[in-house]
Design a protein around this motif. Structure first.
Motif, PDB file in Angstrom:
ATOM      1  N   TRP A  60      38.623   8.415 -14.420  1.00 55.46           N
ATOM      2  CA  TRP A  60      38.152   7.039 -14.977  1.00 55.46           C
ATOM      3  C   TRP A  60      36.864   7.363 -15.892  1.00 55.46           C
ATOM      4  N   THR A  61      36.899   7.743 -16.865  1.00 54.99           N
ATOM      5  CA  THR A  61      35.677   8.032 -17.658  1.00 54.99           C
ATOM      6  C   THR A  61      35.055   6.787 -18.827  1.00 54.99           C
ATOM      7  N   TYR A  62      35.539   5.886 -18.723  1.00 50.88           N
ATOM      8  CA  TYR A  62      35.176   4.794 -19.417  1.00 50.88           C
ATOM      9  C   TYR A  62      33.565   4.261 -18.924  1.00 50.88           C
ATOM     10  N   LEU A  63      32.736   3.478 -20.018  1.00 52.22           N
ATOM     11  CA  LEU A  63      31.747   3.280 -19.646  1.00 52.22           C
ATOM     12  C   LEU A  63      31.638   2.214 -18.655  1.00 52.22           C
ATOM     13  N   HIS A  64      30.797   2.294 -17.669  1.00 53.21           N
ATOM     14  CA  HIS A  64      30.586   1.137 -16.515  1.00 53.21           C
ATOM     15  C   HIS A  64      29.476   0.303 -16.979  1.00 53.21           C
ATOM     16  N   ARG A  65      29.865  -0.630 -17.580  1.00 53.95           N
ATOM     17  CA  ARG A  65      28.941  -1.763 -17.904  1.00 53.95           C
ATOM     18  C   ARG A  65      29.015  -3.033 -17.095  1.00 53.95           C
ATOM     19  N   GLN A  66      27.711  -3.324 -16.699  1.00 53.92           N
ATOM     20  CA  GLN A  66      27.714  -4.284 -15.779  1.00 53.92           C
ATOM     21  C   GLN A  66      26.923  -5.596 -16.430  1.00 53.92           C
ATOM     22  N   GLY A  67      27.201  -6.678 -16.073  1.00 57.95           N
ATOM     23  CA  GLY A  67      26.632  -7.905 -16.616  1.00 57.95           C
ATOM     24  C   GLY A  67      26.961  -8.520 -18.024  1.00 57.95           C
ATOM     25  N   ARG A  68      26.353  -9.401 -18.714  1.00 51.86           N
ATOM     26  CA  ARG A  68      26.823  -9.734 -19.912  1.00 51.86           C
ATOM     27  C   ARG A  68      26.490  -8.847 -21.181  1.00 51.86           C
ATOM     28  N   PRO A  69      27.031  -9.027 -22.055  1.00 50.51           N
ATOM     29  CA  PRO A  69      26.639  -8.100 -23.216  1.00 50.51           C
ATOM     30  C   PRO A  69      25.087  -8.395 -23.764  1.00 50.51           C
ATOM     31  N   ARG A 119      25.047 -20.137 -30.491  1.00 47.67           N
ATOM     32  CA  ARG A 119      25.257 -20.851 -29.211  1.00 47.67           C
ATOM     33  C   ARG A 119      24.598 -19.686 -28.169  1.00 47.67           C
ATOM     34  N   VAL A 120      23.457 -20.013 -27.744  1.00 48.94           N
ATOM     35  CA  VAL A 120      22.606 -19.209 -26.777  1.00 48.94           C
ATOM     36  C   VAL A 120      22.276 -20.093 -25.441  1.00 48.94           C
ATOM     37  N   GLY A 121      22.218 -19.508 -24.295  1.00 51.84           N
ATOM     38  CA  GLY A 121      21.863 -20.023 -23.301  1.00 51.84           C
ATOM     39  C   GLY A 121      20.433 -20.272 -22.823  1.00 51.84           C
ATOM     40  N   ALA A 122      19.989 -21.062 -22.439  1.00 52.32           N
ATOM     41  CA  ALA A 122      18.685 -21.197 -22.020  1.00 52.32           C
ATOM     42  C   ALA A 122      17.786 -20.097 -21.395  1.00 52.32           C
ATOM     43  N   SER A 123      18.795 -19.804 -20.335  1.00 52.66           N
ATOM     44  CA  SER A 123      18.227 -18.528 -19.480  1.00 52.66           C
ATOM     45  C   SER A 123      18.036 -17.238 -20.467  1.00 52.66           C
ATOM     46  N   ALA A 124      18.979 -17.042 -21.495  1.00 45.99           N
ATOM     47  CA  ALA A 124      18.725 -16.083 -22.347  1.00 45.99           C
ATOM     48  C   ALA A 124      17.483 -16.035 -23.424  1.00 45.99           C
ATOM     49  N   ILE A 125      17.212 -17.377 -23.499  1.00 46.23           N
ATOM     50  CA  ILE A 125      15.982 -17.726 -24.414  1.00 46.23           C
ATOM     51  C   ILE A 125      14.796 -17.422 -23.563  1.00 46.23           C
ATOM     52  N   ARG A 126      14.805 -17.789 -22.288  1.00 45.08           N
ATOM     53  CA  ARG A 126      13.584 -17.583 -21.275  1.00 45.08           C
ATOM     54  C   ARG A 126      13.423 -15.962 -21.201  1.00 45.08           C
TER      55      ARG A 126
END
Length: 129
Positions: free
Chosen positions: A12-21, A56-63
């Protein structure tokens, strides 16, 4: 068990990304510019304006973006506040440092705007010279 860990790690050599991009840097710059141009706007108002522009952007991302923006300005704000505190401290020390009773009477007279008996006598002596 170590051989098993190595086997799985090789397979398993794929990139382990967690969370939103992450948010597009151009969009983050647009959020920062909107916040600078309109300092009274909150996260939800900025979100609505960007939605009207088609983003389209979430308020938490803006915060999060605004929090990063504000944290980059903290050293500058600290310098301004420190300079103000130094000035106030210097002015207050000039007004409140009392050496003896005579100095206390003189300071009380200058703060209240009234003249004391000693000030009137000294004033007349100074004018007579």
């Amino acid at each position: 068990m170590r051989w098993h860990q190595r086997l799985v790690a090789r397979h398993w050599t794929y990139l382990h990304r967690q969370g939103r991009p992450p948010i597009d840097p151009v969009l983050a710059a647009l959020v920062e510019q909107t916040a600078r141009d309109n300092p009274g706007w909150g996260c939800q108002r900025i979100q609505g304006e960007l939605l009207g522009l088609g983003h389209r952007v979430g308020a938490s991302a803006i915060r999060r973006i605004l929090k990063r923006l504000i944290s980059s300005q903290v050293p500058r704000m600290n310098a301004i506040i420190e300079r103000w505190v130094r000035t106030c401290r210097r002015e207050l020390l000039d007004c409140t440092l009392i050496w003896n009773q005579r100095h206390l009477c003189m300071r009380c007279g200058s703060i209240s705007g009234s003249t004391t008996y000693t000030d009137r006598i000294r004033g007349s002596r100074m004018s007579g010279r």
